[in-house]
Scaffold this active site. Structure first.
Site, PDB file in Angstrom:
ATOM      1  N   CYS A  15       2.816   7.162  -0.305  1.00 15.82           N
ATOM      2  CA  CYS A  15       4.261   7.070  -0.127  1.00 15.82           C
ATOM      3  C   CYS A  15       4.749   8.425   0.379  1.00 15.82           C
ATOM      4  O   CYS A  15       3.946   9.349   0.567  1.00 15.82           O
ATOM      5  CB  CYS A  15       4.960   6.671  -1.426  1.00 15.82           C
ATOM      6  SG  CYS A  15       4.616   7.810  -2.784  1.00 15.82           S
ATOM      7  N   ARG A 104      -3.681  15.906   6.040  1.00 19.44           N
ATOM      8  CA  ARG A 104      -3.611  14.717   6.893  1.00 19.44           C
ATOM      9  C   ARG A 104      -3.420  15.121   8.346  1.00 19.44           C
ATOM     10  O   ARG A 104      -2.621  16.016   8.660  1.00 19.44           O
ATOM     11  CB  ARG A 104      -2.442  13.839   6.456  1.00 19.44           C
ATOM     12  CG  ARG A 104      -2.348  12.493   7.178  1.00 19.44           C
ATOM     13  CD  ARG A 104      -0.991  11.866   6.939  1.00 19.44           C
ATOM     14  NE  ARG A 104      -0.994  10.425   7.105  1.00 19.44           N
ATOM     15  CZ  ARG A 104       0.096   9.698   7.352  1.00 19.44           C
ATOM     16  NH1 ARG A 104       1.269  10.287   7.469  1.00 19.44           N
ATOM     17  NH2 ARG A 104       0.020   8.387   7.493  1.00 19.44           N
ATOM     18  N   ASP A 227       3.756   2.730   0.565  1.00 18.08           N
ATOM     19  CA  ASP A 227       4.185   3.278   1.851  1.00 18.08           C
ATOM     20  C   ASP A 227       5.705   3.493   1.899  1.00 18.08           C
ATOM     21  O   ASP A 227       6.275   3.631   2.974  1.00 18.08           O
ATOM     22  CB  ASP A 227       3.730   2.387   3.020  1.00 18.08           C
ATOM     23  CG  ASP A 227       3.868   3.052   4.375  1.00 18.08           C
ATOM     24  OD1 ASP A 227       3.760   4.303   4.427  1.00 18.08           O
ATOM     25  OD2 ASP A 227       4.105   2.349   5.376  1.00 18.08           O
ATOM     26  N   ASN A 232       9.397   4.733  10.339  1.00 14.17           N
ATOM     27  CA  ASN A 232       8.929   4.304  11.669  1.00 14.17           C
ATOM     28  C   ASN A 232       8.353   2.892  11.642  1.00 14.17           C
ATOM     29  O   ASN A 232       7.312   2.607  12.241  1.00 14.17           O
ATOM     30  CB  ASN A 232       7.863   5.280  12.195  1.00 14.17           C
ATOM     31  CG  ASN A 232       8.351   6.710  12.227  1.00 14.17           C
ATOM     32  OD1 ASN A 232       9.436   6.986  12.739  1.00 14.17           O
ATOM     33  ND2 ASN A 232       7.566   7.620  11.668  1.00 14.17           N
TER      34      ASN A 232
END
Length: 274
Positions: A15, A104, A227, A232
């Site tokens: 998240c 990431r 998430d 987006n």
């Protein structure tokens, strides 16, 4: 909102938090605020007790908003940072000490990834020394080029959102076949979050089917996440409904326990719950 999870130790392994902008600057004209308080409230409502917050590209490489949420989470919240391949070793060590477990790298065209995969792989020995793993987010067709490179990583690799495959193309499509082959390598893990991203609309039957196949194939190396807040996205999914889908993704209670509790607990090295 209905409390979906009653089992002790359920983890939302993917998240985001965004803002507030007055404290944590947004980049590239980004708008919208989704602060930690809203995330904590969602987790209380769903019955989530642990969480891995992934740095949003809306804050660029300033991981302060996630770090702030980790502190407020008091051991129940950990993080994934965004850095450049030139990040100093002392910053990697600082992030690890602050509760980050990975860095990431995005290979999504809309996020304008800048670091080449070769440089990312060269970073992995330094990640290993800091106790961090690698998380990657890529468009599904890139798996054929990225997979062989990622196999050279010196740390575990977590693949976001089922490799962003197109669920409507089914399990026999080349991108999903490549994903299933890649995750047979024990260095690879996969997040089965995002059935709502790889499918078009509820009830996400095609996305659920691919997620279920992965959970059955590598039951010890799958994670799930909300998430939230669905940045987006092509539509706004229902958080309660997404959480309830875990019963379809992992119908067997033992597999569901691994997906939601024991896999993230061990891999992310959470502190024991009180």
């Amino acid at each position: 909102m209905k409390k979906i999870f009653t089992e002790h130790g359920v983890c939302d392994a993917h998240c985001h938090v965004v803002g507030p902008a007055e404290r944590f600057a947004l980049v590239d004209g980004a708008t919208g605020e989704h602060p930690k308080e809203a995330l904590f409230n969602l987790h209380r409502q769903l019955g989530v007790e642990r969480c891995v917050i992934v740095q949003s590209a809306r804050h660029g490489r300033d991981n302060s908003a996630v770090e702030d949420a980790i502190r407020a989470g008091r051991g129940r919240y950990l993080g994934v940072a965004i850095v450049g391949v030139d990040v100093p070793d002392d910053e990697l060590q600082r992030l690890a000490h602050a509760g980050f477990r990975a860095v990431r790298f995005n290979f999504m065209r809309h996020l304008h990834a800048a670091d080449p995969i070769e440089a990312v792989i060269e970073l992995t020995p330094r990640l290993a020394r800091a106790g961090l793993h690698l998380q990657v987010h890529f468009e599904s067709d890139l798996i054929h080029a990225l997979g062989p490179q990622l196999s050279r990583s010196q740390v575990p690799v977590v693949i976001d959102h089922l490799g962003r495959v197109d669920a409507l193309r089914g399990a026999s499509h080349a991108d999903f076949v490549a994903l299933t082959r890649l995750v047979q390598d024990e260095r690879f893990y996969v997040k089965v979050s995002g059935v709502d991203r790889i499918d078009r609309a509820p009830p996400y039957a095609a996305g659920i089917e691919l997620a279920r196949l992965l959970v059955q194939s590598v039951p010890g190396r799958c994670f799930w996440g909300t998430d939230w807040p669905h940045l987006n996205h092509h539509h706004q999914p229902d958080d309660e409904g997404l959480a309830a889908l875990t019963a379809s993704i992992a119908p067997d209670p033992q597999l569901r326990h691994r997906l939601l509790v024991s896999n993230p607990e061990a891999f992310y090295r959470f502190e024991p719950l009180e």
